[in-house]
Design a protein around this motif. Sequence first.
Motif, PDB file in Angstrom:
ATOM      1  N   PRO A   1     -20.263 -43.442  32.195  1.00  0.00           N
ATOM      2  CA  PRO A   1     -21.618 -43.811  32.610  1.00  0.00           C
ATOM      3  C   PRO A   1     -21.559 -45.066  33.477  1.00  0.00           C
ATOM      4  O   PRO A   1     -20.695 -45.922  33.285  1.00  0.00           O
ATOM      5  CB  PRO A   1     -22.329 -44.092  31.277  1.00  0.00           C
ATOM      6  N   VAL A   2     -22.484 -45.164  34.424  1.00  0.00           N
ATOM      7  CA  VAL A   2     -22.492 -46.308  35.348  1.00  0.00           C
ATOM      8  C   VAL A   2     -23.853 -47.009  35.301  1.00  0.00           C
ATOM      9  O   VAL A   2     -24.895 -46.353  35.315  1.00  0.00           O
ATOM     10  CB  VAL A   2     -22.136 -45.867  36.786  1.00  0.00           C
ATOM     11  N   PHE A   3     -23.828 -48.335  35.230  1.00  0.00           N
ATOM     12  CA  PHE A   3     -25.046 -49.129  35.298  1.00  0.00           C
ATOM     13  C   PHE A   3     -25.439 -49.341  36.759  1.00  0.00           C
ATOM     14  O   PHE A   3     -24.608 -49.747  37.580  1.00  0.00           O
ATOM     15  CB  PHE A   3     -24.841 -50.514  34.676  1.00  0.00           C
ATOM     16  N   ILE A   4     -26.706 -49.090  37.080  1.00  0.00           N
ATOM     17  CA  ILE A   4     -27.279 -49.533  38.351  1.00  0.00           C
ATOM     18  C   ILE A   4     -28.211 -50.696  38.014  1.00  0.00           C
ATOM     19  O   ILE A   4     -29.164 -50.527  37.250  1.00  0.00           O
ATOM     20  CB  ILE A   4     -28.040 -48.408  39.067  1.00  0.00           C
ATOM     21  N   THR A   5     -27.919 -51.865  38.545  1.00  0.00           N
ATOM     22  CA  THR A   5     -28.628 -53.089  38.141  1.00  0.00           C
ATOM     23  C   THR A   5     -29.470 -53.655  39.288  1.00  0.00           C
ATOM     24  O   THR A   5     -29.326 -53.258  40.441  1.00  0.00           O
ATOM     25  CB  THR A   5     -27.626 -54.170  37.690  1.00  0.00           C
TER      26      THR A   5
END
Length: 430
Positions: free
Chosen positions: A315-319
Amino acid sequence: MKITIAEVSQFVGQEVTIGAWLANKRSSGKIAFLQLRDGTGFIQGVVVKSEAGEELFKTAKALTQESSLYVTGIVQEDNRSPFGFELNVTGLEVIAEAVDYPITPKEHGTEFLMDHRHLWLRSRRQHAVMKIRNEIIRSTYEFFNERGFVKVDPPILTGSAPEGTSELFHTQYFDEDAYLSQSGQLYMEAAAMALGKVFSFGPTFRAEKSKTRRHLIEFWMIEPEMAFYNFEDNLKVQEEYVAHIVQSVLKNCRLELERLGRDTSKLEQIKAPFPRITYDEAIEFLHKKGFNDIQWGDDFGAPHETAIAESYDKPVFITHYPTSLKPFYMQPDLNREEVVLCADLIAPEGYGEIIGGSERIHDLDLLSERIKEHELDPEAYKWYLELRKYGSVPHSGFGLGLERTVAWISGVEHVRETIPFPRLLNRLYP
């Protein structure tokens, strides 16, 4: 001795009795194979005519799909079975005969299966998905309890909305307007000011007219809220929590994952920490991928999220999304006030956003200003503002959508299979 299918490994070589339903059967002139289920699992019962006798064999051959019965037999190990055991049947007692069960082993259309959801739940596939859902719930409580969180139950009926009322279900609360909750977050913030670290787990509702495979009208959310936690602290809890539930499913639901044909090698990679990219970097990445339709300030759709997720095995965080895209309560980045300290966690394999979270505004004046900017009723949010008036502290939280998470971990395509009785745009039955 009466036992469940889940317990048979403890009784190898012994005669036991199991209350079960007949999921399916096949037979020849000399042997009958009964596919039995009891809710805890599935096992094959074998009736050998030469051993069982004419009468018992005749009873076995006459059984109809989904009839309920007590099955007595001797537990035997069977390496050919995914379950590892089978039952050599010595006795059958029919409790209730099922006649013309509508869901047969042949292919059925989705609408037919949804109309019979109360029966479709009995199938091996749906049983596996529900067991995985249950394991995610169990491991959620385990994770937060082990870390000193307190479970708090926010109300389902609310007088205001954390993100506006355009997508809420309206109802009359005697002589007042009320709404079905779209999030327990605001109440969880109050609970965090009293108890430090809290989490809720309950139903939420969105009157969003969406028909995608990712959307439900009624779904369940896990919403932690933490006093004295900043943005970075919040992301750390999120990635540890998601890694924990994935590893718990791998450990305790191997048979169910195999039954669903899930590629477990992809799940085995899900360990903290997770990669992060900013909204700015995501826009730049999408432009390089040919998504020229999206500009800074636009929200991401499913194709955009999928394109980003495909570049990662985790999973990847988009911040740091633009302030204009996010709700009024999110803390702005003090170094760049046009973005907020928030993150969406995008699951791999095209399953989209499973978590939204942020640091919350803890300054009274700024929160009051944001409420006015969003044209919300200050009187309705008086209690929420008082959290900043009496001992405000930095705090953060997030919400995880259970059904999307179940879909991703189990590998099923549509969220309608991840909740026992889905509520969709065109479906309120059964």
